[in-house]
Design an enzyme around this catalytic site. Structure first.
Site, PDB file in Angstrom:
ATOM      1  N   ASP A  43       0.834  -1.215   0.000  1.00 25.61           N
ATOM      2  CA  ASP A  43       0.000   0.000   0.000  1.00 25.61           C
ATOM      3  C   ASP A  43       0.863   1.258   0.000  1.00 25.61           C
ATOM      4  O   ASP A  43       0.686   2.147   0.832  1.00 25.61           O
ATOM      5  CB  ASP A  43      -0.919  -0.020   1.228  1.00 25.61           C
ATOM      6  CG  ASP A  43      -2.123   0.892   1.079  1.00 25.61           C
ATOM      7  OD1 ASP A  43      -2.700   0.936  -0.014  1.00 25.61           O
ATOM      8  OD2 ASP A  43      -2.484   1.547   2.081  1.00 25.61           O
ATOM      9  N   ASN A  71      -0.747   4.652  -1.623  1.00 25.94           N
ATOM     10  CA  ASN A  71      -1.224   4.521  -0.253  1.00 25.94           C
ATOM     11  C   ASN A  71      -2.700   4.883  -0.148  1.00 25.94           C
ATOM     12  O   ASN A  71      -3.140   5.919  -0.644  1.00 25.94           O
ATOM     13  CB  ASN A  71      -0.404   5.384   0.695  1.00 25.94           C
ATOM     14  CG  ASN A  71      -0.832   5.211   2.139  1.00 25.94           C
ATOM     15  OD1 ASN A  71      -1.494   6.068   2.697  1.00 25.94           O
ATOM     16  ND2 ASN A  71      -0.474   4.089   2.732  1.00 25.94           N
ATOM     17  N   ASP A  97       3.436  -7.428  10.149  1.00 21.66           N
ATOM     18  CA  ASP A  97       4.322  -7.410  11.315  1.00 21.66           C
ATOM     19  C   ASP A  97       4.472  -8.803  11.921  1.00 21.66           C
ATOM     20  O   ASP A  97       5.365  -9.036  12.741  1.00 21.66           O
ATOM     21  CB  ASP A  97       3.767  -6.502  12.422  1.00 21.66           C
ATOM     22  CG  ASP A  97       3.237  -5.185  11.934  1.00 21.66           C
ATOM     23  OD1 ASP A  97       2.011  -5.020  11.971  1.00 21.66           O
ATOM     24  OD2 ASP A  97       4.042  -4.351  11.509  1.00 21.66           O
ATOM     25  N   ARG A 130       3.429  -8.244  23.435  1.00 16.33           N
ATOM     26  CA  ARG A 130       2.040  -8.068  23.016  1.00 16.33           C
ATOM     27  C   ARG A 130       1.161  -9.072  23.740  1.00 16.33           C
ATOM     28  O   ARG A 130       1.417 -10.277  23.714  1.00 16.33           O
ATOM     29  CB  ARG A 130       1.911  -8.246  21.510  1.00 16.33           C
ATOM     30  CG  ARG A 130       0.487  -7.994  21.006  1.00 16.33           C
ATOM     31  CD  ARG A 130       0.476  -7.744  19.525  1.00 16.33           C
ATOM     32  NE  ARG A 130      -0.863  -7.526  19.027  1.00 16.33           N
ATOM     33  CZ  ARG A 130      -1.146  -7.128  17.796  1.00 16.33           C
ATOM     34  NH1 ARG A 130      -0.145  -6.920  16.931  1.00 16.33           N
ATOM     35  NH2 ARG A 130      -2.381  -6.946  17.400  1.00 16.33           N
ATOM     36  N   ASP A 182     -11.266  -4.782  10.634  1.00 18.33           N
ATOM     37  CA  ASP A 182     -11.315  -6.252  10.620  1.00 18.33           C
ATOM     38  C   ASP A 182     -12.375  -6.811  11.557  1.00 18.33           C
ATOM     39  O   ASP A 182     -12.901  -7.907  11.329  1.00 18.33           O
ATOM     40  CB  ASP A 182      -9.941  -6.828  10.968  1.00 18.33           C
ATOM     41  CG  ASP A 182      -9.453  -6.426  12.356  1.00 18.33           C
ATOM     42  OD1 ASP A 182      -9.752  -5.290  12.791  1.00 18.33           O
ATOM     43  OD2 ASP A 182      -8.763  -7.229  13.003  1.00 18.33           O
ATOM     44  N   ARG A 210       5.330  -3.982  17.714  1.00 19.91           N
ATOM     45  CA  ARG A 210       6.519  -3.324  17.194  1.00 19.91           C
ATOM     46  C   ARG A 210       7.196  -2.487  18.268  1.00 19.91           C
ATOM     47  O   ARG A 210       6.543  -1.895  19.127  1.00 19.91           O
ATOM     48  CB  ARG A 210       6.141  -2.453  15.989  1.00 19.91           C
ATOM     49  CG  ARG A 210       5.724  -3.272  14.786  1.00 19.91           C
ATOM     50  CD  ARG A 210       5.033  -2.476  13.717  1.00 19.91           C
ATOM     51  NE  ARG A 210       5.879  -1.408  13.192  1.00 19.91           N
ATOM     52  CZ  ARG A 210       5.597  -0.741  12.067  1.00 19.91           C
ATOM     53  NH1 ARG A 210       4.503  -1.042  11.371  1.00 19.91           N
ATOM     54  NH2 ARG A 210       6.391   0.215  11.646  1.00 19.91           N
TER      55      ARG A 210
END
Length: 408
Positions: A43, A71, A97, A130, A182, A210
């Site tokens: 993108d 983008n 990621d 995470r 999503d 990240r």
């Protein structure tokens, strides 16, 4: 042309250096050649990832299909384009990621074929701290729903979907949503599916936080988050069965997602934006019947929601600061009823109903120290099966020390 078993769709925008591990995990899948195709939509990356993608496509012909586009401003557009190109019997959405365990796709396809599943939730593991709710992964499950599992707490699209289900119902991500696009997609797929299953016995999907906190959800504005939550609740209102199923989905948003936006970060917003946030929350409460699930919410969440609904940002700021300074308030006992004695309780200027402050009938055990807001949210909202699974997470001890006092 042979139809592959599974198409993996990867939307990419400036995810170096994490992209390399993502692509390598796809190259290393145990599925036999021809059973897997990967559609990657770049993108408009500018970090070198666009060149890396072309290198992988050249190095592994027949595996990667790479599309470059300008983008679009969010992950929904490139994800939809990748979905349009998918040919597999199943499709899995993989964050650029993130990465997969080497047997993930083979095991997921086998599970879906064996169980006749429309959706399979893969075992997920957090990376770099995470946190991923683990309650739904306590065991393999041929069939789960919103009333008998923690499915309402697992609405990311990081799942295996039967492509025919998606095509039949025209499921797509809303490109007007900058974040959480999503979740309405996944919720609709699960509500329309004949069978949703869980593959818990293998670490399939590794979700990466990240180092720069550059994940899309970490960068999203509060209004963008509210729009995503609204879209999720709209799907629930249209498709979920009234009663326990609908209530489970409503409770997830109004017990967790919305109150999280009315905590310390709210204090950093200017007055005008605070008022906009309050007004949006008030509209959501009325539109989606949040008060019907207030009995599932801790008092702290109810108070914040009601102060927002009244568009009283000054009182909401006071509530946030009180919680930070004092934690759980003293209880006010009146006969068999007990109320949380926040300053807003029976404040005539605010006019909040007593029921907003009503505590559960059973008194708290005296030996347990009072809980602050984060602890109330954690223990009062997150289902026990989710908390039980998270206790096994490698960063649980750090979370317990900083948020929950080590008490789970």
């Amino acid at each position: 042309m042979t139809v592959p078993d599974v198409t993996v769709v990867v939307a990419v925008y400036n995810t170096m250096p994490y992209l390399t591990a993502c692509l390598d995990s796809l190259v290393g899948q145990s599925l036999a050649p021809g059973r897997l195709e990967v559609v990657v939509v770049d993108d408009g990356s500018t970090d070198g990832g666009e060149t890396l993608l072309d290198e992988y496509a050249d190095r592994y012909p027949g595996l990667f299909q790479v599309v470059h586009q300008s983008n679009s401003g969010g992950p929904a557009g490139p994800t939809n384009r990748g979905l349009d190109l998918a040919r597999g019997r199943y499709v899995l959405f993989l964050g650029a990621d993130d990465w997969l365990g080497p047997q993930a796709l083979e095991r997921l396809v086998a599970a879906a074929d064996g169980w006749g599943s429309d959706v399979v939730v893969p075992k997920q593991v957090g990376v770099n701290g995470r946190l991923v709710p683990q309650g739904i992964f306590h065991a393999d499950a041929e069939s789960v729903g919103f009333t008998d599992s923690a499915l309402a707490w697992a609405l990311a699209d990081t799942k295996l979907f039967r492509l025919d289900l998606i095509r039949r119902h025209g499921l797509r991500r809303d490109e007007g949503l900058k974040v959480f696009s999503d979740q309405p997609f996944t919720l609709e797929a699960c509500l329309r599916a004949d069978r949703v299953s869980v593959l818990a016995g293998y670490d399939c999907y590794f979700l990466v936080l990240r180092e720069d906190r550059g994940n899309v959800t970490e960068r999203a504005s509060v209004l963008d988050r509210l729009r995503g939550i609204t879209a999720l609740q709209q799907v629930a209102a249209e498709l979920a069965e009234p009663g326990e199923e609908l209530d489970a989905i409503r409770a997830r948003s109004f017990a967790w997602d919305v109150p999280r936006l009315l905590q310390d970060g709210f204090l950093m917003l200017d007055d005008g934006l605070q008022r906009r946030v309050c007004a949006e929350v008030g509209r959501m409460i009325e539109r989606f019947g949040a008060r019907e699930v207030y009995d599932r919410l801790p008092v702290a969440a109810r108070v914040r929601l009601e102060l927002a609904a009244a568009v009283r940002p000054e009182a909401l700021r006071d509530q946030i600061r009180y919680e930070a300074a004092h934690g759980e308030p003293p209880a006010v006992a009146e006969g068999r009823r007990r109320y949380a004695g926040y300053p807003a309780f029976r404040d005539g200027r605010l006019g909040l109903a007593d029921e907003v402050f009503l505590l559960p009938e059973e008194p708290r055990v005296a030996a347990v120290p009072p809980l602050n807001l984060a602890q109330q949210l954690w223990r009062g909202i997150v289902p026990e099966q989710v908390r039980r699974g998270l206790r096994r997470h490698p960063v649980w001890r750090r979370l317990a020390n900083s948020v929950n006092g080590g008490r789970g």
